[in-house]
Design a protein around this motif. Structure first.
Motif, short mmCIF file in Angstrom:
data_model
loop_
_atom_site.label_atom_id
_atom_site.label_comp_id
_atom_site.label_asym_id
_atom_site.label_seq_id
_atom_site.Cartn_x
_atom_site.Cartn_y
_atom_site.Cartn_z
N THR A 65 0.82 -1.22 0.00
CA THR A 65 0.00 0.00 0.00
C THR A 65 0.85 1.27 0.00
N ASP A 66 2.09 1.14 0.38
CA ASP A 66 3.01 2.29 0.41
C ASP A 66 4.31 1.86 -0.27
N LYS A 67 4.46 2.18 -1.55
CA LYS A 67 5.61 1.70 -2.31
C LYS A 67 6.91 2.32 -1.83
N VAL A 68 6.89 3.57 -1.45
CA VAL A 68 8.10 4.22 -0.94
C VAL A 68 8.54 3.55 0.37
N GLY A 69 7.58 3.31 1.26
CA GLY A 69 7.89 2.64 2.51
C GLY A 69 8.38 1.22 2.30
N ALA A 70 7.78 0.53 1.31
CA ALA A 70 8.20 -0.84 1.00
C ALA A 70 9.63 -0.87 0.46
N ILE A 71 9.97 0.10 -0.38
CA ILE A 71 11.34 0.16 -0.92
C ILE A 71 12.35 0.40 0.19
N ASN A 72 12.00 1.24 1.14
CA ASN A 72 12.90 1.47 2.28
C ASN A 72 13.06 0.21 3.13
N LEU A 73 12.02 -0.61 3.14
CA LEU A 73 12.02 -1.81 3.98
C LEU A 73 12.74 -2.98 3.32
N ILE A 74 12.44 -3.26 2.04
CA ILE A 74 12.97 -4.48 1.40
C ILE A 74 13.75 -4.20 0.12
#
Length: 392
Positions: A65-74
């Motif tokens: 749901t949050d692509k920017v947050g997902a990129i920071n995570l994985i």
């Protein structure tokens, strides 16, 4: 400061780790056999997915749901064969998978190829590398017997324990004619399935069977692990969002096999030392050469291989599935090109774990480390080696 975790994957039944022999449309085979170990890229993908599931602020209802947050995570994408380290968010490194007897706390690794010849009584035959003029040979090697894939455990006192008979075992589970487990029986229990995958409605008695249907017969070999054994690997993370107390079950492999996933945080301030103490096995030193053992599969080109004096090696096929956080939306269908669907990388051959390379004794360790160096592959658990000095 990064944290080190040991991740245990305990099979809940049989499992199948795919290779180039599949039942797929582009590569149909009558007989397929699982690999013994999962591919490191599969472990990376599984860990990235678990991190997403642990972060409801970026991942809900099985969707990002949050692509920017997902990129920071994985990270922005899955593994890509490049010349530099990948960006997998908080995942700094993962290390080679191995077999663990979690009940007794014993780790088992693939035994070096030069130490893997058994006689008909399952006793190890000692092999020593000799040089005759410009030719190398293994003393006592019998090509009629060949090498047997073996697992070795790390002993605490090499001089005292190296000759003990319980320091190695075969890969495969074996029983005698009375159903009693043999002395060198291994943890992998073979499960065979024979069947047919014919399409409904494509065959009638009054018509010739279609060509596709004739390929419907199959034999598949999967494995189970014996009681108390599991797959284990280490992961180094730059965050501590993984709940080590949570009960987790994950799917891994070609048949989406189920594994119980246990996570243990390792209490250490020296990650490099912890990894070395875990993975470095007890191995026989050569007489006059430096010996390099592959603790993992390794990506090497011909020029790198030819820098050794002699090697005893096998290969394993490598192909991975590519995804990106921004573009991939279809996680079911496979595409031949990059886009919204899953995409398979090109097939390459890796040198398999347990392979052995011999170098001139005067070769500096730094030179050997540079030969096997590949930051991209080493980051996810490939190209890990152990250097053993000669006895003399």
């Amino acid at each position: 400061m990064s944290k080190l975790y040991k991740i245990q994957l305990i099979p809940q039944g049989s499992f199948f780790f795919g290779n180039e022999n599949t039942f797929g449309d582009n590569n149909q085979n009558y007989f397929v056999r699982s690999n013994y170990f999962p591919q490191q890229t599969s472990l990376l993908g599984m860990l990235r997915y678990e991190l997403l599931k642990s972060s409801p602020e970026v991942f809900k209802n099985n969707k990002i749901t949050d692509k920017v947050g997902a990129i920071n995570l994985i990270g922005a994408q899955s593994f890509v064969n490049e010349k530099k380290r990948g960006d997998f968010g908080i995942i700094k490194n993962i290390y080679p998978v191995f077999i663990e007897d979690y009940k007794h706390g014993i780790n088992w690794f693939v035994k070096p190829n030069d130490e893997s010849q058994l006689n008909n009584k399952d006793v190890l035959i000692p092999n020593t590398l000799k040089k005759n003029a410009n030719h190398f040979l293994l003393e006592n090697y019998d090509p009629k017997i060949g090498f047997t894939p073996l697992l070795a455990r790390k002993v605490q006192n090499p001089k005292k324990d190296e000759k003990k008979d319980n320091n190695f075992m075969k890969f495969d589970f074996e029983q005698d004619e009375n159903g009693i487990r043999t002395k060198k029986s291994g943890p992998f229990i073979t499960c065979e399935q024979v069947g047919i995958r014919k399409s409904i409605g494509k065959y009638r008695a009054d018509k010739e069977e279609s060509a596709d249907n004739k390929k419907g017969f199959y034999k598949q070999v999967t494995f189970k692990l014996d009681d108390n054994y599991c797959f284990s690997f280490f992961a180094e993370l730059n965050d501590t969002i993984l709940d080590t107390q949570k009960e987790r079950y994950i799917q891994l492999g070609g048949e989406k096999s189920t594994f119980k996933m246990d996570i243990v945080e390792i209490d250490t301030t020296d990650i490099s030392n912890s990894i070395e103490n875990t993975y470095y096995i007890t191995a026989k030193a050569p007489e006059i050469y430096k010996k390099v053992i592959l603790l993992s599969d390794a990506f090497l080109n011909l020029n790198q291989i030819e820098k050794s004096c002699f090697h005893i090696s096998n290969t394993v096929s490598f192909r991975c599935i590519s995804t990106t956080v921004k573009e991939t939306s279809d996680y079911v269908n496979m595409s031949k090109s990059k886009g919204s669907s899953l995409y398979k990388s090109k097939n390459i051959n890796l040198i398999s774990k347990g392979s052995v390379f011999f170098f001139d004794a005067k070769t500096e360790n730094e030179t050997i480390l540079e030969i096997f160096k590949n930051e991209c592959f080493q980051q996810i658990g490939y190209n890990h080696i152990q250097i053993i000095k000669p006895e003399k």
